[in-house]
Design a protein around this motif. Structure first.
Motif, PDB file in Angstrom:
ATOM      1  N   VAL A 117      30.279 -74.994  83.735  1.00 22.64           N
ATOM      2  CA  VAL A 117      30.380 -73.805  82.890  1.00 22.64           C
ATOM      3  C   VAL A 117      30.306 -72.567  83.783  1.00 22.64           C
ATOM      4  O   VAL A 117      29.399 -72.433  84.608  1.00 22.64           O
ATOM      5  N   THR A 118      31.253 -71.683  83.640  1.00 16.15           N
ATOM      6  CA  THR A 118      31.300 -70.480  84.475  1.00 16.15           C
ATOM      7  C   THR A 118      30.129 -69.561  84.151  1.00 16.15           C
ATOM      8  O   THR A 118      29.917 -69.191  82.987  1.00 16.15           O
ATOM      9  N   LEU A 119      29.361 -69.205  85.183  1.00 16.26           N
ATOM     10  CA  LEU A 119      28.221 -68.301  85.026  1.00 16.26           C
ATOM     11  C   LEU A 119      28.238 -67.289  86.161  1.00 16.26           C
ATOM     12  O   LEU A 119      28.479 -67.641  87.316  1.00 16.26           O
ATOM     13  N   ARG A 142      21.710 -73.596  90.672  1.00 13.19           N
ATOM     14  CA  ARG A 142      22.598 -72.498  90.286  1.00 13.19           C
ATOM     15  C   ARG A 142      21.874 -71.153  90.330  1.00 13.19           C
ATOM     16  O   ARG A 142      22.494 -70.121  90.588  1.00 13.19           O
ATOM     17  N   VAL A 143      20.570 -71.179  90.050  1.00 15.80           N
ATOM     18  CA  VAL A 143      19.788 -69.949  90.208  1.00 15.80           C
ATOM     19  C   VAL A 143      19.882 -69.466  91.652  1.00 15.80           C
ATOM     20  O   VAL A 143      20.120 -68.284  91.931  1.00 15.80           O
ATOM     21  N   ARG A 178      24.363 -67.298  78.028  1.00 11.58           N
ATOM     22  CA  ARG A 178      25.690 -67.909  78.039  1.00 11.58           C
ATOM     23  C   ARG A 178      25.656 -69.411  77.717  1.00 11.58           C
ATOM     24  O   ARG A 178      26.669 -69.984  77.327  1.00 11.58           O
ATOM     25  N   LEU A 179      24.507 -70.047  77.914  1.00 10.66           N
ATOM     26  CA  LEU A 179      24.419 -71.503  77.751  1.00 10.66           C
ATOM     27  C   LEU A 179      23.027 -71.871  77.269  1.00 10.66           C
ATOM     28  O   LEU A 179      22.030 -71.328  77.755  1.00 10.66           O
ATOM     29  N   ALA A 257      38.685 -76.466  78.182  1.00  9.93           N
ATOM     30  CA  ALA A 257      39.210 -75.546  79.201  1.00  9.93           C
ATOM     31  C   ALA A 257      38.129 -74.651  79.783  1.00  9.93           C
ATOM     32  O   ALA A 257      38.319 -74.070  80.866  1.00  9.93           O
ATOM     33  N   ASP A 258      36.982 -74.545  79.121  1.00  7.65           N
ATOM     34  CA  ASP A 258      35.903 -73.673  79.593  1.00  7.65           C
ATOM     35  C   ASP A 258      35.002 -74.349  80.625  1.00  7.65           C
ATOM     36  O   ASP A 258      34.091 -73.708  81.160  1.00  7.65           O
ATOM     37  N   VAL A 259      35.216 -75.650  80.881  1.00  5.69           N
ATOM     38  CA  VAL A 259      34.353 -76.391  81.801  1.00  5.69           C
ATOM     39  C   VAL A 259      35.182 -76.871  82.993  1.00  5.69           C
ATOM     40  O   VAL A 259      36.175 -77.595  82.820  1.00  5.69           O
TER      41      VAL A 259
END
Length: 408
Positions: A117-119, A142-143, A178-179, A257-259
């Motif tokens: 997932v784009t962040l 990711r942090v 966002r998630l 498409a978002d992943v």
């Protein structure tokens, strides 16, 4: 032991949860090989003989062929997947075959979504301290890597209402969220989190919702398209009794498409194709080739019948132990839907010593646990499976009372 809510339901099942002739026959087909009474089946379930035999019959084929024209698994892709298997999973769990990708375990699907997932820096992800430590490790990476913000909502330990859980997430959401991600079933306590209202909350605010379903698939009754979450990952070796090394990832059609996939699609699958998640290189095809056999085993029993049997076995130990003055149950026995496992805390007795006494003296394995994110949250976890007998559960209750009676 039946609760009032279970009695009426049992009459509608093709095999009642207390039909010992039927469930004894099921147990024989599973032939558990443990030397101690195993009451921690959240790690994996004993695959039935038909699945084990199928895998064994395919191992030599998987290791011996050399030429493509003699490929014994020509109907399977390099990843071991096929439209037929994806459709069978969709038929069992809901959703469409174009929303289900085969994976090698729950972790692969979890990593795909949490990394895919784009962040952007400053974007928030809301999770819970009851998420698996490996799931949180991905988010913490990711942090460090992307500068996102990870927030852990404070949920009740053990019993809690759907309204409490939804409010906790709702209060944590900001305009940067966002998630949101959470387990369908909290593995230690058996608490079922309310996926549908949480997914609706997220969707109303344009937030992606992702569910770790490692302990709900094959355990409780649900349909993916009715849960409403944007993505869901699970394995098939726990409560579906398939071989280790099998699982699937579900992504809602309009969210694929978002992943981003973990690996770039070598065949240039479009961004909205579920198959982009399956291009992971070569796999050991004897494992995914046995998924139809595992599904057949579950279909023969019935998912509602399985869920009712697991709850029945849970009640068999939970009700008598809940009456003991030194025991406080963390699991709400009246919750719907209920799982087949649960947990309790002991007053004045060391949890580790309690579990050790059961193992050393009675050859009964239960789990003394402390939650990874908060070690002060601890207890005893018990999770019988279809390979357990009522005699084993009754012997656990008797042994537990002996240990409790002497104070540990």
């Amino acid at each position: 032991m039946f609760l009032n809510s279970d009695t009426a339901h049992a009459s509608s099942l093709k095999n009642a949860p207390d039909n010992e002739e039927f469930w004894g026959a099921v147990r024989k087909t599973m032939e558990p090989m443990y030397t101690h009474t195993q009451l921690v089946n959240t790690r994996r379930g004993s695959s039935p003989l038909e699945v084990r035999d199928r895998v064994r019959s395919l191992v030599d084929l998987s290791l011996s062929y050399e030429l493509d024209e003699y490929e014994p698994f020509r109907d399977l892709k390099e990843s071991g997947s096929s439209l037929m298997i994806r459709q069978m999973l969709a038929d069992y769990f809901g959703g469409g075959a174009d929303e289900i990708a085969l994976t090698r375990n729950a972790m692969e699907g979890i990593a795909t979504v949490l990394n895919g997932v784009t962040l952007k820096p400053g974007d928030e992800v809301i999770a819970t301290k009851y998420c698996y430590d490996s799931n949180l490790a991905i988010l913490r990476q990711r942090v460090e890597r992307d500068g996102i913000v990870l927030k852990l909502v404070d949920l009740p330990f053990g019993r809690g209402s759907d309204a409490e859980f939804v409010k906790a997430f709702s209060d944590a959401i900001t305009e940067r969220t966002r998630l949101i991600t959470f387990p369908h079933v909290v593995v230690r306590t058996g608490q079922v989190l309310p996926v549908k209202p949480l997914a609706e909350l997220a969707r109303a605010k344009g937030i992606f919702s992702f569910v770790d379903g490692a302990h709900s698939a094959g355990h409780i009754c649900f349909r993916l398209d009715e849960l409403g979450c944007d993505a869901f990952a699970t394995c098939l070796h726990k409560w579906m009794y398939g071989p280790r090394g099998t699982g699937f990832l579900y992504v809602r059609r309009d969210k694929i498409a978002d992943v981003w996939p973990m690996w770039a699609s070598w065949s240039n699958k479009p961004a909205d194709s579920i198959e982009k998640f399956e291009e992971v290189g070569s796999v050991f095809k004897a494992l995914p080739a046995s998924i139809p056999d595992a599904l057949a085993f579950n279909l023969q029993i019935g998912q509602e019948e399985k869920a009712a049997r697991l709850r029945y076995m849970r009640n068999r130990w939970m009700i008598p132990l809940s009456r003991h003055e030194k025991v406080t149950m963390l699991t709400d026995i009246d919750a719907e839907p209920g799982t087949g496992f649960g947990a309790f805390v002991l007053d004045g007795i060391d949890h580790g010593q309690f579990a050790k006494a059961l193992l050393d003296e009675f050859k009964i394995n239960v789990l003394s646990f402390a939650m990874d994110e908060d070690p002060s949250l601890k207890g005893i976890h018990v999770s019988p499976g279809l390979s357990n007998s009522l005699d084993e559960i009754d012997r656990f209750v008797e042994a537990a009372h002996i240990v409790l009676g002497r104070g540990g």
